[in-house]
Each structure stands twice: as structure tokens, then as C-alpha cells.
Scaffold this motif. Structure first.
Motif, PDB file in Angstrom:
ATOM      1  N   SER A  57       0.834  -0.950   0.219  1.00 22.54           N
ATOM      2  CA  SER A  57      -0.005  -0.122  -0.283  1.00 22.54           C
ATOM      3  C   SER A  57       1.026   1.126   0.069  1.00 22.54           C
ATOM      4  CB  SER A  57      -0.828   0.089   1.323  1.00 22.54           C
ATOM      5  OG  SER A  57      -2.124   1.125   1.105  1.00 22.54           O
ATOM      6  N   ARG A  58       1.011   1.590  -1.311  1.00 23.69           N
ATOM      7  CA  ARG A  58       2.296   2.528  -1.130  1.00 23.69           C
ATOM      8  C   ARG A  58       1.843   4.389  -0.510  1.00 23.69           C
ATOM      9  NH1 ARG A  58       5.237   1.796  -5.879  1.00 23.69           N
ATOM     10  NH2 ARG A  58       3.863   0.090  -6.600  1.00 23.69           N
ATOM     11  N   GLU A  59       3.226   5.049   0.326  1.00 23.22           N
ATOM     12  CA  GLU A  59       3.120   5.320   0.995  1.00 23.22           C
ATOM     13  C   GLU A  59       2.812   5.354   2.430  1.00 23.22           C
ATOM     14  OE1 GLU A  59       4.857   8.241   0.285  1.00 23.22           O
ATOM     15  OE2 GLU A  59       5.003   6.782  -1.900  1.00 23.22           O
ATOM     16  N   GLU A  60       1.915   3.724   2.934  1.00 21.73           N
ATOM     17  CA  GLU A  60       2.195   3.591   3.822  1.00 21.73           C
ATOM     18  C   GLU A  60       2.561   2.326   4.128  1.00 21.73           C
ATOM     19  OE1 GLU A  60      -2.403   3.028   4.924  1.00 21.73           O
ATOM     20  OE2 GLU A  60      -2.858   4.122   3.335  1.00 21.73           O
ATOM     21  N   MET A  61       2.500   0.801   3.630  1.00 23.17           N
ATOM     22  CA  MET A  61       3.237  -0.428   4.167  1.00 23.17           C
ATOM     23  C   MET A  61       3.483  -1.091   3.530  1.00 23.17           C
ATOM     24  SD  MET A  61       2.108  -2.905   7.123  1.00 23.17           S
ATOM     25  CE  MET A  61       2.333  -1.441   7.982  1.00 23.17           C
ATOM     26  N   LEU A  62       5.018  -2.089   2.993  1.00 23.14           N
ATOM     27  CA  LEU A  62       5.002  -3.317   2.522  1.00 23.14           C
ATOM     28  C   LEU A  62       5.239  -3.667   3.504  1.00 23.14           C
ATOM     29  CD1 LEU A  62       6.351  -4.427  -0.534  1.00 23.14           C
ATOM     30  CD2 LEU A  62       8.700  -3.022   0.593  1.00 23.14           C
ATOM     31  N   GLY A  63       4.343  -5.474   2.899  1.00 26.96           N
ATOM     32  CA  GLY A  63       4.590  -6.496   3.876  1.00 26.96           C
ATOM     33  C   GLY A  63       4.804  -7.413   2.843  1.00 26.96           C
ATOM     34  N   ALA A  64       4.683  -8.580   3.567  1.00 24.52           N
ATOM     35  CA  ALA A  64       5.114 -10.229   3.402  1.00 24.52           C
ATOM     36  C   ALA A  64       4.214 -11.623   4.396  1.00 24.52           C
ATOM     37  CB  ALA A  64       6.333 -10.008   2.070  1.00 24.52           C
ATOM     38  N   LYS A  65       3.791 -11.604   4.112  1.00 23.00           N
ATOM     39  CA  LYS A  65       3.603 -12.949   4.891  1.00 23.00           C
ATOM     40  C   LYS A  65       3.931 -14.128   4.288  1.00 23.00           C
ATOM     41  CE  LYS A  65      -0.595 -15.216   5.323  1.00 23.00           C
ATOM     42  NZ  LYS A  65      -1.517 -15.051   5.535  1.00 23.00           N
ATOM     43  N   LEU A  66       4.799 -14.860   5.125  1.00 25.33           N
ATOM     44  CA  LEU A  66       5.209 -16.087   4.938  1.00 25.33           C
ATOM     45  C   LEU A  66       5.088 -17.248   5.680  1.00 25.33           C
ATOM     46  CD1 LEU A  66       9.564 -14.608   5.146  1.00 25.33           C
ATOM     47  CD2 LEU A  66       7.926 -14.937   2.767  1.00 25.33           C
ATOM     48  N   LEU A  86       4.738 -16.247   9.631  1.00 28.06           N
ATOM     49  CA  LEU A  86       5.373 -14.673   9.753  1.00 28.06           C
ATOM     50  C   LEU A  86       4.654 -13.672   8.824  1.00 28.06           C
ATOM     51  CD1 LEU A  86       9.511 -14.727  10.887  1.00 28.06           C
ATOM     52  CD2 LEU A  86       7.558 -15.091  12.447  1.00 28.06           C
ATOM     53  N   TYR A  87       4.374 -12.502   9.706  1.00 27.79           N
ATOM     54  CA  TYR A  87       3.686 -11.563   8.931  1.00 27.79           C
ATOM     55  C   TYR A  87       5.450 -10.110   9.474  1.00 27.79           C
ATOM     56  CZ  TYR A  87       1.585  -8.258   5.086  1.00 27.79           C
ATOM     57  OH  TYR A  87       1.662  -7.646   4.712  1.00 27.79           O
ATOM     58  N   VAL A  88       5.558  -9.813   7.649  1.00 28.14           N
ATOM     59  CA  VAL A  88       7.091  -9.114   8.047  1.00 28.14           C
ATOM     60  C   VAL A  88       7.038  -7.306   7.405  1.00 28.14           C
ATOM     61  CG1 VAL A  88       9.388  -8.181   7.385  1.00 28.14           C
ATOM     62  CG2 VAL A  88       8.871 -10.662   7.478  1.00 28.14           C
ATOM     63  N   ALA A  89       6.492  -6.547   7.561  1.00 24.03           N
ATOM     64  CA  ALA A  89       5.983  -5.409   7.032  1.00 24.03           C
ATOM     65  C   ALA A  89       7.121  -4.635   7.554  1.00 24.03           C
ATOM     66  CB  ALA A  89       4.850  -4.388   7.799  1.00 24.03           C
ATOM     67  N   PHE A  90       7.277  -3.412   6.304  1.00 22.00           N
ATOM     68  CA  PHE A  90       8.448  -2.360   6.020  1.00 22.00           C
ATOM     69  C   PHE A  90       7.370  -0.615   5.786  1.00 22.00           C
ATOM     70  CE2 PHE A  90      10.199  -6.476   4.588  1.00 22.00           C
ATOM     71  CZ  PHE A  90      10.922  -6.430   4.737  1.00 22.00           C
ATOM     72  N   ASP A  91       7.589  -0.240   6.370  1.00 22.83           N
ATOM     73  CA  ASP A  91       6.978   1.216   5.841  1.00 22.83           C
ATOM     74  C   ASP A  91       7.286   1.442   4.599  1.00 22.83           C
ATOM     75  OD1 ASP A  91       8.004   4.063   5.610  1.00 22.83           O
ATOM     76  OD2 ASP A  91       7.112   4.099   7.641  1.00 22.83           O
ATOM     77  N   GLY A  92       6.198   2.110   4.194  1.00 27.20           N
ATOM     78  CA  GLY A  92       5.774   2.115   2.947  1.00 27.20           C
ATOM     79  C   GLY A  92       6.708   3.828   2.385  1.00 27.20           C
ATOM     80  N   VAL A  93       7.355   4.309   2.964  1.00 27.22           N
ATOM     81  CA  VAL A  93       7.777   5.626   1.647  1.00 27.22           C
ATOM     82  C   VAL A  93       9.139   5.669   2.813  1.00 27.22           C
ATOM     83  CG1 VAL A  93       8.253   8.136   3.009  1.00 27.22           C
ATOM     84  CG2 VAL A  93       6.195   7.070   2.924  1.00 27.22           C
ATOM     85  N   THR A  94       9.881   5.097   3.258  1.00 31.01           N
ATOM     86  CA  THR A  94      10.978   4.964   3.747  1.00 31.01           C
ATOM     87  C   THR A  94      12.338   3.420   3.618  1.00 31.01           C
ATOM     88  OG1 THR A  94      11.297   4.098   5.556  1.00 31.01           O
ATOM     89  CG2 THR A  94      11.433   6.271   5.403  1.00 31.01           C
ATOM     90  N   GLY A  95      11.098   2.113   3.188  1.00 31.21           N
ATOM     91  CA  GLY A  95      11.636   0.753   3.596  1.00 31.21           C
ATOM     92  C   GLY A  95      12.214   0.809   4.692  1.00 31.21           C
ATOM     93  N   ALA A  96      12.295   1.289   5.602  1.00 36.61           N
ATOM     94  CA  ALA A  96      12.680   0.401   7.181  1.00 36.61           C
ATOM     95  C   ALA A  96      11.829  -0.718   7.606  1.00 36.61           C
ATOM     96  CB  ALA A  96      12.893   1.425   8.146  1.00 36.61           C
ATOM     97  N   PRO A  97      12.472  -1.243   8.020  1.00 38.17           N
ATOM     98  CA  PRO A  97      11.554  -2.455   8.772  1.00 38.17           C
ATOM     99  C   PRO A  97      10.667  -1.943  10.144  1.00 38.17           C
ATOM    100  CG  PRO A  97      13.934  -3.130   9.285  1.00 38.17           C
ATOM    101  CD  PRO A  97      13.582  -2.312   8.265  1.00 38.17           C
ATOM    102  N   ALA A  98       9.897  -2.458  10.298  1.00 40.52           N
ATOM    103  CA  ALA A  98       8.711  -1.637  11.297  1.00 40.52           C
ATOM    104  C   ALA A  98       7.689  -2.742  11.427  1.00 40.52           C
ATOM    105  CB  ALA A  98       7.106  -1.111  10.054  1.00 40.52           C
ATOM    106  N   LEU A  99       7.577  -4.123  11.530  1.00 40.52           N
ATOM    107  CA  LEU A  99       6.761  -5.025  11.772  1.00 40.52           C
ATOM    108  C   LEU A  99       7.156  -6.366  11.647  1.00 40.52           C
ATOM    109  CD1 LEU A  99       4.308  -5.266  14.175  1.00 40.52           C
ATOM    110  CD2 LEU A  99       2.755  -5.669  11.825  1.00 40.52           C
ATOM    111  N   ILE A 100       7.153  -7.671  12.728  1.00 42.60           N
ATOM    112  CA  ILE A 100       7.429  -8.854  12.732  1.00 42.60           C
ATOM    113  C   ILE A 100       6.729  -9.345  13.836  1.00 42.60           C
ATOM    114  CG2 ILE A 100       8.357 -10.755  12.182  1.00 42.60           C
ATOM    115  CD1 ILE A 100      11.049  -9.238  12.171  1.00 42.60           C
ATOM    116  N   ALA A 101       5.082  -9.840  12.959  1.00 46.74           N
ATOM    117  CA  ALA A 101       4.123 -11.003  13.337  1.00 46.74           C
ATOM    118  C   ALA A 101       4.227 -12.597  13.239  1.00 46.74           C
ATOM    119  CB  ALA A 101       3.266  -9.498  13.673  1.00 46.74           C
TER     120      ALA A 101
END
Length: 319
Positions: A57-66, A86-101
Motif C-alpha cells: 500500500s504505497r506511502e503506507e506499508m510494504l509487507g509479506a506473509k511467509l 510470519l508477517y514482515v512489514a516495512f514502512d511504505g515511504v522509507t522501507g525501514a523494517p516496521a513489524l514482525i508478527a
């Protein structure tokens, strides 16, 4: 970066809040999404493998479920389920890791909330009875999520091919003012159900359209493969058809098989969640109309759920 275990995924993603978040997310654009499968050669349905479900979701979050698929686990190592993730998410603007769930917990919450949103948009407001086909890990979540949007429900029936599992699920649930019990013959209570939800791996239909009461809402969660099917031809003939997304339901047997038989076309789907939540599609038209909602899932729903989870984590840590 936030690390969220399964317990906290369930604790933070209460169903009223998650359903509301999914409703809001569906008013926006469909995220870019995809699927990648890597598995043992020659055994796509029965071998070990890995599925990656990315969405952006551009400008919000980039993520993937593995999700790992190890079908032999329940027999060889019962402490490890066949599917883990696992779900791994990154910031949609900077690409910084944001979440592992925990991906298993997130999937359970996402799937149940997807169906509950369909119930909230399509089922009669006075629905008082619920029949659930299937007694797997998802079943208690389906009940909880649906009751959260239809608090008039007072009676829940659970059926499973293995009757003991249905009894175990029913005995393990407690909801104020709601009677929850296992049934041995689903056809006996199907005509009484205001909402029918099926979450199975059936290849022979379980939900019989001839037995549905007028005004019933049917929620189909299983049947994600072309050879799987949870509802029969009479359901397709009697019901008005809806889906969470028009595109992703095209590989699901509950729609694909009737299309191949000429009982419906893809244009027969009146609306999906994006249409309904944006107000560009019409839902239930009368109290007697039978509605059918196909829960096909998808990476975009995992992303929407992860966005809400991150929002709840951040909100909690602010205080």
C-alpha cells in the motif's frame, strides 16, 4: 521495529476494531499484491513448501506473509502444525523494517474479520442463529467475529465430519447469552440458520441450497482450490453473489465450477467489498433475499490487518 507474538496479535486485534479497520481500508485503493510458491517438485498439494504473499500500500506499508507448508508435521511432530508463518512489514515511504508478527495468529484474525465484514454488510440485522461447518482452528474465531457484528445471535451450531472435534470446540467456547452446541446432522438445523459459515476443505458440497431459509446469509471460507466446493448448485441458483474481491475468487471452486457449468458468469457477482465499502455497489435488497459471500482472502487483507496491528501496537506503547 516491533515484534508481536501470537498472544498479542489476538489481544490487540479485537474483532469490532479490526472489522472497522478493514471497512475503512476497503474504501481506498486495492494494494499491489502477489503470490509466490516454492515447493517440492511433483507434489504441489501434498509436499513441503513455502508461500510468500507480498502486498504494498504505497506511502503506507510494504509487507509479506511467509507461510511454511509441512503436511507431515501433525503426525510426525504434533507440536508443530502443518502451516506456520510470519508477517514482515516495512514502512511504505522509507522501507525501514516496521513489524514482525506471528503469521498464524494474524491469518486467523484476518480471515474471520473478512467474513465478519461480509456479514455486517450483507446479513439481516436481526440474524439470531448461526451454523458453522468445520471445527478447525478458525471455527472459534469465525463465531466470535460474526457475533461481534450481529449481537442478536443467540444460538450457534457447529458441525464437523469428526463429531468429537465439533463437541470440543463448542464446549471450549463461552459467550454471554449465546448457546453454542455441536450438531450431528447439519441438514436438520440448516433451515433454521440465519447465517451459515463454512470453513472446510470439502470437495463435495456441504451447504444445500434447497434447505436455506429465506433471508439467509451464506459465508464460504474454504474452497480456495478449483477442486474444492462447500455449496451446491442450488445455493448458486437461489443466492445473490458477492465476494471479498472479484479477481481472487476466480480460482475458488464454489464460483469456478458453477461458471464452468453455465450456472453463473463472473458478471453475476453483484459487488465485492471494495464496491460495498465505497458505496459504489448495492448489497442486500430485501429481508427475504439470500446472500452468498465468498471469502477468497489475499495478500492485501494480510496487509490491511498488519497495518491495524501496527497502529494498535504504537497506540499502546504511547501510554
Amino acid at each position: 521495529m516491533r515484534l508481536v507474538d501470537g498472544h498479542d496479535v489476538h489481544r490487540l486485534l479485537d474483532y469490532p476494531s479490526l472489522v472497522a479497520a478493514l471497512r475503512k481500508a476497503h474504501r481506498g485503493a486495492m494494494p499491489d499484491a502477489g503470490e509466490l510458491y516454492m515447493g517440492e517438485p511433483g507434489a504441489p498439494d501434498g509436499g513441503r513448501g513455502l508461500i510468500m504473499l507480498p502486498a504494498w500500500s504505497r506511502e503506507e506499508m510494504l509487507g509479506a506473509k511467509l507461510v511454511s507448508i509441512f503436511p507431515g508435521n501433525p503426525q510426525a511432530t504434533p507440536s508443530h502444525p502443518a502451516n506456520q508463518g510470519l508477517y514482515v512489514a516495512f514502512d511504505g515511504v522509507t522501507g525501514a523494517p516496521a513489524l514482525i508478527a506471528d503469521g498464524t495468529a494474524l491469518t486467523l484474525r484476518k480471515t474471520a474479520a473478512d467474513s465478519a465484514l461480509g456479514v455486517d454488510l450483507l446479513a439481516r440485522p436481526d440474524a439470531a442463529t448461526l451454523l458453522v461447518f468445520g471445527a478447525g482452528a478458525l471455527a472459534p474465531h469465525v463465531v466470535e467475529a460474526i457475533v461481534s457484528v450481529r449481537p442478536a445471535i443467540r444460538h450457534v451450531w457447529i458441525w464437523n465430519r469428526t463429531a468429537d472435534k465439533a463437541r470440543q470446540v463448542a464446549a471450549g467456547m463461552r459467550m454471554d447469552g449465546v448457546r453454542i452446541e455441536a450438531v450431528d446432522d447439519p441438514d436438520a438445523v440448516l433451515p433454521l440458520a440465519d447465517i451459515v459459515s463454512s470453513a472446510t476443505m470439502a470437495t463435495t458440497p456441504l451447504v444445500k441450497g434447497a434447505l436455506l431459509k429465506e433471508g439467509c446469509h451464506v459465508d464460504l471460507i474454504g474452497g480456495w482450490r478449483p477442486d474444492m466446493r462447500e455449496s451446491d448448485d442450488d445455493v448458486i441458483r437461489r443466492a445473490t453473489l458477492f465476494a471479498d474481491t472479484r479477481d481472487l475468487c476466480r480460482d475458488c471452486g464454489d464460483f469456478l465450477q458453477p461458471v464452468e457449468k453455465g450456472l453463473m458468469t463472473w458478471a453475476s457477482i453483484r459487488a465485492d467489498l471494495f464496491d460495498l465499502c465505497r458505496g459504489s455497489g448495492e448489497g442486500r435488497r430485501s429481508a427475504d433475499e439470500i446472500t452468498l459471500f465468498k471469502n477468497a482472502g489475499g495478500a492485501h487483507l494480510d496487509l490491511f490487518t498488519a497495518q491495524e496491528l501496527l497502529r494498535r501496537v504504537r497506540s499502546e506503547t504511547e501510554y
